[in-house]
Design a protein around this motif. Structure first.
Motif, PDB file in Angstrom:
ATOM      1  N   PRO A   1      -7.960  -1.542   4.720  1.00  0.00           N
ATOM      2  CA  PRO A   1      -7.407  -2.599   3.864  1.00  0.00           C
ATOM      3  C   PRO A   1      -6.023  -2.179   3.365  1.00  0.00           C
ATOM      4  N   HIS A   2      -5.077  -3.094   3.453  1.00  0.00           N
ATOM      5  CA  HIS A   2      -3.705  -2.774   3.054  1.00  0.00           C
ATOM      6  C   HIS A   2      -3.003  -4.039   2.581  1.00  0.00           C
ATOM      7  N   GLU A   3      -1.979  -3.810   1.775  1.00  0.00           N
ATOM      8  CA  GLU A   3      -1.134  -4.895   1.282  1.00  0.00           C
ATOM      9  C   GLU A   3       0.287  -4.641   1.767  1.00  0.00           C
ATOM     10  N   VAL A   4       1.073  -5.715   1.853  1.00  0.00           N
ATOM     11  CA  VAL A   4       2.476  -5.572   2.258  1.00  0.00           C
ATOM     12  C   VAL A   4       3.392  -6.045   1.132  1.00  0.00           C
ATOM     13  N   GLU A   5       4.601  -5.444   1.107  1.00  0.00           N
ATOM     14  CA  GLU A   5       5.623  -5.807   0.116  1.00  0.00           C
ATOM     15  C   GLU A   5       5.055  -5.809  -1.312  1.00  0.00           C
ATOM     16  N   VAL A   6       4.496  -4.690  -1.693  1.00  0.00           N
ATOM     17  CA  VAL A   6       3.837  -4.551  -2.987  1.00  0.00           C
ATOM     18  C   VAL A   6       4.809  -3.956  -4.004  1.00  0.00           C
ATOM     19  N   PRO A   7       4.939  -4.579  -5.181  1.00  0.00           N
ATOM     20  CA  PRO A   7       5.795  -3.975  -6.212  1.00  0.00           C
ATOM     21  C   PRO A   7       5.274  -2.583  -6.580  1.00  0.00           C
ATOM     22  N   ILE A   8       6.162  -1.617  -6.598  1.00  0.00           N
ATOM     23  CA  ILE A   8       5.764  -0.258  -6.958  1.00  0.00           C
ATOM     24  C   ILE A   8       5.455  -0.200  -8.449  1.00  0.00           C
ATOM     25  N   ILE A   9       6.229  -0.916  -9.226  1.00  0.00           N
ATOM     26  CA  ILE A   9       5.981  -1.051 -10.657  1.00  0.00           C
ATOM     27  C   ILE A   9       6.012  -2.542 -10.976  1.00  0.00           C
ATOM     28  N   LYS A  10       4.966  -3.018 -11.613  1.00  0.00           N
ATOM     29  CA  LYS A  10       4.880  -4.450 -11.929  1.00  0.00           C
ATOM     30  C   LYS A  10       6.090  -4.893 -12.742  1.00  0.00           C
TER      31      LYS A  10
ATOM     32  N   ALA B   1       7.204  -1.586  -2.043  1.00  0.00           N
ATOM     33  CA  ALA B   1       6.920  -0.662  -0.947  1.00  0.00           C
ATOM     34  C   ALA B   1       6.551  -1.510   0.266  1.00  0.00           C
ATOM     35  N   ASP B   2       6.755  -0.960   1.450  1.00  0.00           N
ATOM     36  CA  ASP B   2       6.390  -1.695   2.658  1.00  0.00           C
ATOM     37  C   ASP B   2       4.894  -1.976   2.687  1.00  0.00           C
ATOM     38  N   PHE B   3       4.089  -0.981   2.286  1.00  0.00           N
ATOM     39  CA  PHE B   3       2.631  -1.110   2.299  1.00  0.00           C
ATOM     40  C   PHE B   3       2.031  -0.425   1.088  1.00  0.00           C
ATOM     41  N   LYS B   4       0.804  -0.824   0.798  1.00  0.00           N
ATOM     42  CA  LYS B   4      -0.015  -0.083  -0.155  1.00  0.00           C
ATOM     43  C   LYS B   4      -1.405   0.033   0.446  1.00  0.00           C
ATOM     44  N   VAL B   5      -1.897   1.273   0.500  1.00  0.00           N
ATOM     45  CA  VAL B   5      -3.250   1.565   0.964  1.00  0.00           C
ATOM     46  C   VAL B   5      -3.897   2.388  -0.135  1.00  0.00           C
ATOM     47  N   GLY B   6      -4.968   1.860  -0.726  1.00  0.00           N
ATOM     48  CA  GLY B   6      -5.576   2.555  -1.852  1.00  0.00           C
ATOM     49  C   GLY B   6      -4.544   2.734  -2.947  1.00  0.00           C
ATOM     50  N   ARG B   7      -4.322   3.951  -3.371  1.00  0.00           N
ATOM     51  CA  ARG B   7      -3.320   4.195  -4.409  1.00  0.00           C
ATOM     52  C   ARG B   7      -1.981   4.660  -3.851  1.00  0.00           C
ATOM     53  N   PHE B   8      -1.872   4.709  -2.507  1.00  0.00           N
ATOM     54  CA  PHE B   8      -0.649   5.172  -1.869  1.00  0.00           C
ATOM     55  C   PHE B   8       0.292   4.020  -1.541  1.00  0.00           C
TER      56      PHE B   8
ATOM     57  N   LYS C   1      -0.927  10.460  13.781  1.00  0.00           N
ATOM     58  CA  LYS C   1      -0.620  11.772  13.204  1.00  0.00           C
ATOM     59  C   LYS C   1      -0.214  11.632  11.734  1.00  0.00           C
ATOM     60  N   TRP C   2       0.666  10.681  11.437  1.00  0.00           N
ATOM     61  CA  TRP C   2       1.179  10.519  10.077  1.00  0.00           C
ATOM     62  C   TRP C   2       0.167   9.909   9.117  1.00  0.00           C
ATOM     63  N   LEU C   3      -0.570   8.910   9.581  1.00  0.00           N
ATOM     64  CA  LEU C   3      -1.411   8.131   8.672  1.00  0.00           C
ATOM     65  C   LEU C   3      -2.905   8.249   8.954  1.00  0.00           C
ATOM     66  N   GLY C   4      -3.272   9.050   9.944  1.00  0.00           N
ATOM     67  CA  GLY C   4      -4.676   9.169  10.331  1.00  0.00           C
ATOM     68  C   GLY C   4      -5.599   9.611   9.216  1.00  0.00           C
ATOM     69  N   PHE C   5      -5.093  10.413   8.272  1.00  0.00           N
ATOM     70  CA  PHE C   5      -5.944  10.867   7.173  1.00  0.00           C
ATOM     71  C   PHE C   5      -6.423   9.703   6.307  1.00  0.00           C
ATOM     72  N   LEU C   6      -5.722   8.574   6.356  1.00  0.00           N
ATOM     73  CA  LEU C   6      -6.132   7.402   5.576  1.00  0.00           C
ATOM     74  C   LEU C   6      -7.381   6.740   6.148  1.00  0.00           C
ATOM     75  N   VAL C   7      -7.644   6.954   7.441  1.00  0.00           N
ATOM     76  CA  VAL C   7      -8.813   6.338   8.076  1.00  0.00           C
ATOM     77  C   VAL C   7     -10.087   6.813   7.396  1.00  0.00           C
ATOM     78  N   LYS C   8     -10.248   8.136   7.264  1.00  0.00           N
ATOM     79  CA  LYS C   8     -11.481   8.650   6.658  1.00  0.00           C
ATOM     80  C   LYS C   8     -11.589   8.295   5.175  1.00  0.00           C
ATOM     81  N   LEU C   9     -10.465   8.041   4.533  1.00  0.00           N
ATOM     82  CA  LEU C   9     -10.478   7.701   3.109  1.00  0.00           C
ATOM     83  C   LEU C   9     -10.723   6.222   2.837  1.00  0.00           C
ATOM     84  N   TYR C  10     -10.201   5.344   3.704  1.00  0.00           N
ATOM     85  CA  TYR C  10     -10.184   3.919   3.364  1.00  0.00           C
ATOM     86  C   TYR C  10     -10.734   2.953   4.406  1.00  0.00           C
ATOM     87  N   SER C  11     -11.041   3.410   5.615  1.00  0.00           N
ATOM     88  CA  SER C  11     -11.475   2.477   6.649  1.00  0.00           C
ATOM     89  C   SER C  11     -12.805   1.823   6.262  1.00  0.00           C
TER      90      SER C  11
END
Length: 168
Positions: A46-55, A61-68, A152-162
Protein backbone atom coordinates in the motif's frame (compact mmCIF):
# COMPACT_ATOMS: atom_id res chain seq x y z
CA UNK A 1 -0.97 28.28 -32.16
CA UNK A 2 -3.08 26.95 -29.28
CA UNK A 3 -2.88 30.26 -27.44
CA UNK A 4 -4.07 32.05 -30.56
CA UNK A 5 -7.34 30.12 -30.28
CA UNK A 6 -7.60 30.51 -26.49
CA UNK A 7 -6.63 26.93 -25.66
CA UNK A 8 -4.52 26.65 -22.54
CA UNK A 9 -1.61 24.26 -22.38
CA UNK A 10 0.70 23.26 -19.59
CA UNK A 11 4.40 23.95 -19.97
CA UNK A 12 6.58 20.88 -20.25
CA UNK A 13 8.60 20.38 -17.08
CA UNK A 14 11.70 18.21 -17.46
CA UNK A 15 10.39 16.52 -20.62
CA UNK A 16 6.95 15.32 -19.47
CA UNK A 17 3.69 17.08 -20.14
CA UNK A 18 0.93 16.18 -17.71
CA UNK A 19 1.02 13.13 -15.49
CA UNK A 20 1.52 9.46 -16.25
CA UNK A 21 -0.99 6.81 -15.19
CA UNK A 22 0.16 3.75 -13.26
CA UNK A 23 -1.37 0.25 -13.17
CA UNK A 24 -3.19 1.06 -9.93
CA UNK A 25 -4.61 4.32 -11.34
CA UNK A 26 -2.21 6.63 -9.52
CA UNK A 27 -0.98 9.67 -11.46
CA UNK A 28 2.76 10.42 -11.24
CA UNK A 29 5.16 12.98 -12.71
CA UNK A 30 7.88 10.81 -14.27
CA UNK A 31 8.53 7.46 -15.90
CA UNK A 32 10.84 6.63 -12.96
CA UNK A 33 7.98 7.20 -10.52
CA UNK A 34 5.60 5.17 -12.69
CA UNK A 35 7.97 2.21 -12.73
CA UNK A 36 8.35 2.33 -8.94
CA UNK A 37 4.60 2.81 -8.37
CA UNK A 38 3.92 -0.22 -10.58
CA UNK A 39 6.53 -2.18 -8.58
CA UNK A 40 4.76 -1.26 -5.29
CA UNK A 41 1.47 -2.37 -6.84
CA UNK A 42 2.93 -5.68 -8.07
CA UNK A 43 4.31 -6.41 -4.58
CA UNK A 44 1.06 -5.56 -2.79
CA UNK A 45 2.60 -2.63 -0.93
CA UNK A 46 0.00 0.00 0.00
CA UNK A 47 1.36 3.40 -0.98
CA UNK A 48 0.32 6.99 -1.55
CA UNK A 49 1.60 9.46 -4.13
CA UNK A 50 2.36 13.19 -3.83
CA UNK A 51 1.93 13.17 -0.06
CA UNK A 52 2.61 16.34 1.95
CA UNK A 53 5.63 15.72 4.15
CA UNK A 54 4.22 18.17 6.68
CA UNK A 55 0.51 18.94 6.70
CA UNK A 56 -0.29 22.43 5.50
CA UNK A 57 3.03 22.87 3.65
CA UNK A 58 3.52 22.89 -0.09
CA UNK A 59 6.26 20.28 -0.36
CA UNK A 60 5.31 16.69 -1.07
CA UNK A 61 7.15 13.39 -1.32
CA UNK A 62 6.82 11.25 -4.42
CA UNK A 63 5.52 8.34 -2.31
CA UNK A 64 4.65 7.35 1.20
CA UNK A 65 4.84 3.74 2.37
CA UNK A 66 4.00 3.21 6.02
CA UNK A 67 5.88 5.96 7.83
CA UNK A 68 8.50 6.38 5.10
CA UNK A 69 8.43 9.25 2.62
CA UNK A 70 10.19 8.30 -0.61
CA UNK A 71 11.85 10.68 -3.05
CA UNK A 72 12.92 9.54 -6.53
CA UNK A 73 15.60 11.97 -7.57
CA UNK A 74 15.90 11.41 -11.29
CA UNK A 75 17.49 14.79 -11.91
CA UNK A 76 19.79 14.98 -8.91
CA UNK A 77 22.69 15.77 -11.26
CA UNK A 78 20.90 19.00 -12.32
CA UNK A 79 22.06 22.05 -10.32
CA UNK A 80 18.64 23.79 -10.43
CA UNK A 81 16.91 20.59 -9.29
CA UNK A 82 19.30 20.20 -6.33
CA UNK A 83 18.75 23.85 -5.38
CA UNK A 84 14.95 23.41 -5.28
CA UNK A 85 15.39 20.19 -3.31
CA UNK A 86 17.56 22.02 -0.75
CA UNK A 87 14.76 24.60 -0.33
CA UNK A 88 12.37 21.74 0.36
CA UNK A 89 14.67 20.35 3.07
CA UNK A 90 15.07 23.79 4.62
CA UNK A 91 11.29 24.28 4.72
CA UNK A 92 10.75 20.86 6.32
CA UNK A 93 13.41 21.48 8.98
CA UNK A 94 12.02 24.91 9.87
CA UNK A 95 8.36 23.87 9.88
CA UNK A 96 8.77 20.85 12.12
CA UNK A 97 11.16 21.93 14.83
CA UNK A 98 9.66 19.58 17.43
CA UNK A 99 10.73 16.63 15.25
CA UNK A 100 13.90 15.98 13.39
CA UNK A 101 13.99 14.42 9.99
CA UNK A 102 16.33 11.82 8.66
CA UNK A 103 17.45 11.27 5.13
CA UNK A 104 18.46 7.79 4.10
CA UNK A 105 20.06 7.70 0.65
CA UNK A 106 19.22 4.23 -0.65
CA UNK A 107 21.51 4.64 -3.64
CA UNK A 108 24.40 4.82 -1.13
CA UNK A 109 25.53 1.25 -0.38
CA UNK A 110 26.22 1.82 3.35
CA UNK A 111 22.91 3.54 4.00
CA UNK A 112 21.08 0.88 1.97
CA UNK A 113 22.61 -1.92 4.04
CA UNK A 114 21.53 -0.12 7.21
CA UNK A 115 17.95 0.28 5.92
CA UNK A 116 17.79 -3.39 4.95
CA UNK A 117 18.32 -4.35 8.60
CA UNK A 118 14.85 -2.98 9.42
CA UNK A 119 12.81 -6.13 9.92
CA UNK A 120 9.77 -5.02 11.89
CA UNK A 121 7.57 -2.00 12.44
CA UNK A 122 8.57 -2.09 16.11
CA UNK A 123 12.22 -1.81 15.15
CA UNK A 124 11.40 1.19 12.94
CA UNK A 125 9.67 2.90 15.88
CA UNK A 126 12.60 2.13 18.15
CA UNK A 127 15.20 3.41 15.69
CA UNK A 128 13.39 6.53 14.46
CA UNK A 129 10.87 7.46 17.19
CA UNK A 130 8.77 10.38 15.92
CA UNK A 131 11.32 11.52 13.35
CA UNK A 132 10.27 12.16 9.77
CA UNK A 133 12.10 9.60 7.63
CA UNK A 134 12.79 10.34 3.96
CA UNK A 135 14.20 7.60 1.76
CA UNK A 136 16.02 9.06 -1.24
CA UNK A 137 16.94 7.33 -4.45
CA UNK A 138 19.42 9.49 -6.35
CA UNK A 139 19.61 8.40 -9.96
CA UNK A 140 22.59 9.03 -12.20
CA UNK A 141 22.17 11.01 -15.43
CA UNK A 142 20.23 8.93 -17.97
CA UNK A 143 19.67 6.14 -15.42
CA UNK A 144 16.35 4.38 -15.76
CA UNK A 145 16.02 2.03 -12.78
CA UNK A 146 15.75 -1.67 -13.54
CA UNK A 147 13.37 -3.90 -11.59
CA UNK A 148 16.47 -5.46 -10.01
CA UNK A 149 17.65 -2.03 -8.76
CA UNK A 150 14.19 -1.18 -7.41
CA UNK A 151 14.11 -4.54 -5.62
CA UNK A 152 17.56 -3.79 -4.14
CA UNK A 153 16.60 -0.30 -2.93
CA UNK A 154 13.05 -0.90 -1.75
CA UNK A 155 12.82 -4.67 -1.27
CA UNK A 156 13.00 -4.37 2.52
CA UNK A 157 9.58 -2.68 2.39
CA UNK A 158 7.99 -5.89 1.05
CA UNK A 159 8.45 -7.82 4.30
CA UNK A 160 7.30 -4.80 6.31
CA UNK A 161 4.23 -3.68 4.36
CA UNK A 162 3.13 -6.13 1.65
CA UNK A 163 -0.47 -7.29 1.90
CA UNK A 164 0.03 -10.18 -0.55
CA UNK A 165 0.01 -13.76 0.75
CA UNK A 166 3.48 -15.25 0.80
CA UNK A 167 5.27 -11.93 0.28
CA UNK A 168 4.94 -10.39 3.73
Amino acid sequence: LMRKFGIQSRDIIYGIKGKLTCKDGHKVRSSHERKIDNWFYSKGIPHEVEVPIIKGRKYTADFKVGRFFIEIMGLYHDKKYRYHYSLKHHDIANAQQSKSFRNIVLSNENELQNACTLTSKEEIEKRFGNDIVILEIRLSPNQYPSTKEIEKWLGFLVKLYSTQEGLS
